[in-house]
Design a protein around this motif. Structure first.
Motif, PDB file in Angstrom:
ATOM      1  N   UNK A 324       0.832  -1.201   0.000  1.00  0.00           N
ATOM      2  CA  UNK A 324       0.000   0.000   0.000  1.00  0.00           C
ATOM      3  C   UNK A 324       0.868   1.254   0.000  1.00  0.00           C
ATOM      4  N   UNK A 325       1.925   1.252   0.808  1.00  0.00           N
ATOM      5  CA  UNK A 325       2.806   2.416   0.864  1.00  0.00           C
ATOM      6  C   UNK A 325       3.568   2.611  -0.440  1.00  0.00           C
ATOM      7  N   UNK A 326       4.108   1.524  -0.983  1.00  0.00           N
ATOM      8  CA  UNK A 326       4.991   1.632  -2.143  1.00  0.00           C
ATOM      9  C   UNK A 326       4.254   1.929  -3.438  1.00  0.00           C
ATOM     10  N   UNK A 327       2.962   1.562  -3.511  1.00  0.00           N
ATOM     11  CA  UNK A 327       2.246   1.714  -4.776  1.00  0.00           C
ATOM     12  C   UNK A 327       1.074   2.686  -4.701  1.00  0.00           C
ATOM     13  N   UNK A 328       0.788   3.215  -3.501  1.00  0.00           N
ATOM     14  CA  UNK A 328      -0.352   4.132  -3.391  1.00  0.00           C
ATOM     15  C   UNK A 328      -0.038   5.316  -2.477  1.00  0.00           C
ATOM     16  N   UNK A 329       0.235   5.048  -1.225  1.00  0.00           N
ATOM     17  CA  UNK A 329       0.434   6.159  -0.288  1.00  0.00           C
ATOM     18  C   UNK A 329       1.593   7.046  -0.705  1.00  0.00           C
ATOM     19  N   UNK A 330       2.711   6.450  -1.119  1.00  0.00           N
ATOM     20  CA  UNK A 330       3.870   7.229  -1.515  1.00  0.00           C
ATOM     21  C   UNK A 330       3.718   7.880  -2.877  1.00  0.00           C
ATOM     22  N   UNK A 331       3.637   7.080  -3.945  1.00  0.00           N
ATOM     23  CA  UNK A 331       3.649   7.668  -5.288  1.00  0.00           C
ATOM     24  C   UNK A 331       2.397   8.441  -5.661  1.00  0.00           C
ATOM     25  N   UNK A 332       1.259   8.111  -5.057  1.00  0.00           N
ATOM     26  CA  UNK A 332       0.009   8.782  -5.450  1.00  0.00           C
ATOM     27  C   UNK A 332      -0.394   9.867  -4.455  1.00  0.00           C
ATOM     28  N   UNK A 333      -0.306   9.573  -3.161  1.00  0.00           N
ATOM     29  CA  UNK A 333      -0.759  10.532  -2.145  1.00  0.00           C
ATOM     30  C   UNK A 333       0.383  11.293  -1.479  1.00  0.00           C
ATOM     31  N   UNK A 334       1.613  10.993  -1.856  1.00  0.00           N
ATOM     32  CA  UNK A 334       2.749  11.784  -1.370  1.00  0.00           C
ATOM     33  C   UNK A 334       3.113  11.550   0.074  1.00  0.00           C
ATOM     34  N   UNK A 335       2.734  10.411   0.646  1.00  0.00           N
ATOM     35  CA  UNK A 335       3.064  10.094   2.044  1.00  0.00           C
ATOM     36  C   UNK A 335       4.213   9.101   2.043  1.00  0.00           C
ATOM     37  N   UNK A 336       5.402   9.570   2.366  1.00  0.00           N
ATOM     38  CA  UNK A 336       6.590   8.723   2.315  1.00  0.00           C
ATOM     39  C   UNK A 336       7.192   8.442   3.687  1.00  0.00           C
ATOM     40  N   UNK A 337       6.737   9.140   4.710  1.00  0.00           N
ATOM     41  CA  UNK A 337       7.254   8.935   6.065  1.00  0.00           C
ATOM     42  C   UNK A 337       6.076   8.670   6.998  1.00  0.00           C
ATOM     43  N   UNK A 338       5.784   7.394   7.215  1.00  0.00           N
ATOM     44  CA  UNK A 338       4.635   7.035   8.039  1.00  0.00           C
ATOM     45  C   UNK A 338       4.793   7.470   9.487  1.00  0.00           C
ATOM     46  N   UNK A 339       6.020   7.649   9.943  1.00  0.00           N
ATOM     47  CA  UNK A 339       6.252   8.015  11.340  1.00  0.00           C
ATOM     48  C   UNK A 339       5.959   9.482  11.597  1.00  0.00           C
ATOM     49  N   UNK A 340       6.191  10.341  10.624  1.00  0.00           N
ATOM     50  CA  UNK A 340       6.148  11.775  10.897  1.00  0.00           C
ATOM     51  C   UNK A 340       5.081  12.537  10.118  1.00  0.00           C
ATOM     52  N   UNK A 341       4.587  11.980   9.039  1.00  0.00           N
ATOM     53  CA  UNK A 341       3.636  12.712   8.212  1.00  0.00           C
ATOM     54  C   UNK A 341       2.306  12.869   8.950  1.00  0.00           C
ATOM     55  N   UNK A 342       1.887  14.114   9.154  1.00  0.00           N
ATOM     56  CA  UNK A 342       0.657  14.396   9.899  1.00  0.00           C
ATOM     57  C   UNK A 342      -0.600  14.152   9.065  1.00  0.00           C
ATOM     58  N   UNK A 343      -0.440  13.857   7.779  1.00  0.00           N
ATOM     59  CA  UNK A 343      -1.611  13.646   6.921  1.00  0.00           C
ATOM     60  C   UNK A 343      -2.181  12.239   7.044  1.00  0.00           C
ATOM     61  N   UNK A 344      -1.482  11.349   7.736  1.00  0.00           N
ATOM     62  CA  UNK A 344      -1.949   9.969   7.852  1.00  0.00           C
ATOM     63  C   UNK A 344      -2.151   9.605   9.315  1.00  0.00           C
TER      64      UNK A 344
END
Length: 410
Positions: A324-344
Motif C-alpha cells: 500500500x505504501x509503495x504503490x499508493x500512499x507514496x507515489x500517489x498521495x505523497x506520504x513517504x514517512x509514516x512516522x512523521x507525516x501528519x496527513x496519515x
C-alpha cells in the motif's frame, strides 16, 4: 545463560486481581486512564500511568511522575494488595476473547539473548520511549509491563504448557472490554526444569509487541553491570509472556488520510489503475486475502487488488502494509514517512470498518484504506531476515493486562 527462567512474581493477593488488573499503559491516554481508575484505588494504572494522581497538565515524563509510581507501588505493597511469591515460579496466562483462546507462559527472558538477536526484533524503537521505560524500571526497581513474545509452535513445548493450567486459576478476571485473563502458578520443580530445557533448545523467540520495554530492560541491565549494581542478576532478564505463534491473533491495522494530495477523484482512479484492479463494492470491503484492500472514498467502498507481478519476494516489501505504501500512499498521495507525516493516521482493526467510515464521513479524513492483517508467519520471516517492518504493521488482540504478574529486580 538460559533463554528463559522462572522468577518470584509480584502478584495481586488472593481476591485482589480484579482490583489490580489494568489495560496496558500504552493503549490509554492520561485522560482515559484517569477515568478508568476513578474509584479504583488499587488499579495498576496508578503505577503504570501515575500522572493521573498528579495535577492535570503534569508532564507524564516529569521526575515527579516516576516518583509517584514508586510511592504508589509501595502503598500497594504496604496494604498487602500485592505480594511476592516466596520461590521462583513460572505462570500460565490464558486470554479469552469471544471464541478466541490463547495460553502462554509468563517467564523472565534473557537480556543476553535479546542483545545477540536470539530474541528477535522486527521494529525500530524511539529513544524518547525507551527513556520513559528505563526511568519507570529504575523508579520501581521492577518491570511491570510484560513483553509479548512468540515461539514457533512446537509439539513438545505445547504439551508441556498444557500441564501448566490444570486446576483452578489463582487469578480470574474479566475486564471491562469483556476479555478474560486467567493466571495459574507453576511451582513443580520438575516441570519448571522441563520447560526451561525445552525453551533452551529453541533457536529463537520473537518479539510480537514490546520493543521499547525490551530495549529499556537491556539498557538497565547494561547500566547495572557497568556500575556494579547488578545484584543477583535478575536485571539480566525481562518480564515476558510467551505464546505459541499459531494461537496468536493479529488484526488489521488500517490507514486514514486527510486529503488526496491535490488530485481529483477521476485522476486518483487513473493513477490507481497502474498498480491495482479497482472494483466498486456494494458493501463494506473487509479484505479476505493478502494483496486485497478496501478503499472508502466519498461515501463509497471500492475493492483494490494489487497486480500479482508487483508482489516481490522480499519479506518486508511483500507485506500488505508495504504494498500500500509503495504503490499508493507514496507515489500517489505523497506520504513517504509514516512516522512523521501528519496527513496519515492509523486505526486498529478492533474498532471495525465503521470507524473508517466515521472518520471520512465526518470530513476529518478524505479517504480510508482497510488492510488484510499481517500474519505471525510474515512477522517471523521478517525477523529471521534481520529486517524491520514498516510502522503500524501489527495490531495484536487480545492484549495483556498490566499488574497480574510483575518482575522485581533484586
Amino acid at each position: 545463560m538460559s533463554l528463559i527462567k522462572p522468577f518470584r512474581g509480584l502478584r495481586p493477593a488472593p481476591g485482589r486481581a480484579a482490583d489490580v488488573a489494568a489495560p496496558p499503559y500504552d493503549v490509554l491516554s492520561t485522560d482515559e486512564a484517569r477515568v478508568r481508575a476513578s474509584g479504583k484505588p488499587w488499579s495498576f494504572l496508578h503505577i503504570s500511568k501515575p500522572e493521573i494522581d498528579l495535577p492535570p497538565g503534569t508532564d507524564p515524563y516529569a521526575p515527579a511522575v516516576y516518583a509517584k509510581a514508586a510511592a504508589n507501588l509501595r502503598a500497594m505493597l504496604d496494604a498487602g494488595v500485592l505480594r511476592r511469591d516466596a520461590a521462583d515460579c513460572y505462570y500460565a496466562y490464558r486470554l479469552t476473547m469471544g471464541g478466541h483462546v490463547q495460553t502462554g507462559l509468563v517467564a523472565a527472558a534473557s537480556v543476553a539473548a535479546y542483545d545477540c538477536n536470539r530474541i528477535k526484533k522486527h521494529e525500530f524503537t524511539r529513544p524518547d520511549k525507551e527513556d520513559d521505560r528505563v526511568r519507570q524500571i529504575e523508579a520501581l526497581n521492577a518491570q511491570t509491563g510484560p513483553v509479548l513474545l512468540a515461539y514457533a509452535s512446537d509439539p513438545v513445548v505445547d504439551a508441556l504448557l498444557d500441564q501448566t493450567h490444570l486446576g483452578s486459576p489463582e487469578a480470574d478476571v474479566t475486564a471491562d472490554d469483556g476479555i478474560r485473563h486467567q493466571i495459574w502458578v507453576m511451582r513443580d520443580p520438575g516441570l519448571i526444569a522441563q520447560i526451561t530445557a525445552a525453551f533452551d533448545a529453541m533457536p529463537a523467540l520473537y518479539i510480537a509487541d514490546g520493543h521499547h520495554r525490551s530495549a529499556a530492560a537491556s539498557r538497565v541491565a547494561a547500566a547495572r553491570r557497568s556500575g556494579g549494581t547488578a545484584g543477583d542478576g535478575s536485571s539480566d532478564y525481562f518480564l515476558a509472556v510467551i505464546f505459541p505463534h499459531r494461537e496468536m491473533r493479529i488484526l488489521d491495522y488500517n490507514r486514514v488520510v486527510t486529503d488526496l494530495h491535490g488530485l481529483k477523484k477521476s485522476a486518483l482512479a487513473a493513477r490507481l489503475a497502474a498498480a491495482f484492479t479497482v472494483e466498486e463494492a456494494a458493501a463494506r470491503v473487509q479484505p479476505s486475502r493478502p494483496g486485497e484492500f478496501g478503499m472508502y472514498l466519498d461515501g463509497r467502498w471500492h475493492k483494490l487488488t494489487i497486480r500479482p507481478e508487483l508482489i516481490p519476494a522480499d519479506p518486508v516489501a511483500r507485506l500488505d502494509v508495504s504494498l500500500l505504501s509503495d504503490h499508493l500512499l507514496g507515489p500517489i498521495l505523497g506520504i513517504t514517512d509514516l512516522r512523521r507525516d501528519k496527513r496519515i493516521d492509523f486505526v486498529g482493526g478492533i474498532r471495525g470498518l465503521e470507524e473508517l467510515e466515521r472518520r471520512v464521513d465526518s470530513g476529518e479524513m478524505a479517504v480510508a484504506f482497510a488492510l488484510y492483517p499481517t500474519s505471525l508467519d510474515q512477522l517471523m520471516a521478517v525477523a529471521d531476515a534481520n529486517e524491520v517492518m514498516p510502522p503500524k504493521s501489527t495490531w495484536f488482540e487480545p492484549k495483556l493486562a498490566d499488574g497480574l504478574v510483575s518482575h522485581v529486580l533484586d
